[in-house]
Design an enzyme around this catalytic site. Sequence first.
Site, mmCIF file in Angstrom:
data_model
loop_
_atom_site.group_PDB
_atom_site.id
_atom_site.type_symbol
_atom_site.label_atom_id
_atom_site.label_comp_id
_atom_site.label_asym_id
_atom_site.label_seq_id
_atom_site.Cartn_x
_atom_site.Cartn_y
_atom_site.Cartn_z
ATOM 1 C CD GLU A 171 11.576 4.589 -1.292
ATOM 2 O OE1 GLU A 171 11.446 3.728 -0.392
ATOM 3 O OE2 GLU A 171 11.111 5.752 -1.208
ATOM 4 C CG ASP B 46 7.668 12.272 3.900
ATOM 5 O OD1 ASP B 46 7.194 11.152 3.632
ATOM 6 O OD2 ASP B 46 8.670 12.421 4.631
ATOM 7 C CG ASP C 292 10.712 8.143 -3.101
ATOM 8 O OD1 ASP C 292 11.802 7.595 -2.839
ATOM 9 O OD2 ASP C 292 9.656 7.856 -2.513
#
Length: 267
Positions: A161, A70, A159
């Site tokens: 986080e 990625d 995503d």
Amino acid sequence: MSTVRVVRPVLAALLAAATALVGALPATAATPVRDPNGNHEMGSQIRLHEGTPRSAVVPTALAATVSGIDVASYQGNVNWASWWNQGKRFAYVKATEGTGYTNPYFAQQYNGSFTVGMIRGAYHFARPDVSTGAAQANYFASNGGGWSRDGKTLPGVIDLEYNPYGATCYGKSQSAMASWIRDFGSTYRSRTGRDAVIYTSTSWWSQCVGTASFSGTNPLWVARYASSVGTLPDDWAYWTFWQYSSSPIDQDYFNGATDRLKALATG
């Protein structure tokens, strides 16, 4: 003779030598554009908070898997042929963050991985503190995060986080965070026809989301920089993607053979 008269010629000579030396040094490459206030690529905040091994991670032998990478703006223009030759068969590319950032290298990275033969997809760095899940899902879908049934496009990734700007959980309770993720997920599905893949770490999810179940709808991409995948978040029984290293670039596995990766792409 005056001391000043002696020193001046010496300084001039030293300056001329230094200038010549600098001119002889090789030019450095342009630094790729970093995301606002830092390099918020996939896993950057997980590595910051949870740490990474000092040496390259070597995963234990697994059954059928597909190797991939990625990338984000930090990688700049990627040499996709080189990564293909190293056995990488899929790629995820950062498209957006919040509702105000798009990756300036997205076209080269997303189209380049496709051209070389990889199955590719896009991901969105979530900012639950700045706008609704629906607003960010729409922004993502409109700026590279779409999906088509061409057999070469993977569903988009959210995503999730550690917050690079402040409080770990973006100032939200576990229930409020779960609601935000559902808002993003339902909107993304209405826009694309696909459920988003959820990227996270077990530690962050345990702190910020808890036991809200997404395993029945959203494939899991777990981040753990170790030789084994370890304990999974909440009630996911298996992982779909695993980010196991960031050296020399983010390294990932798909949990299955190539035909299963293609099945995920085609929906």
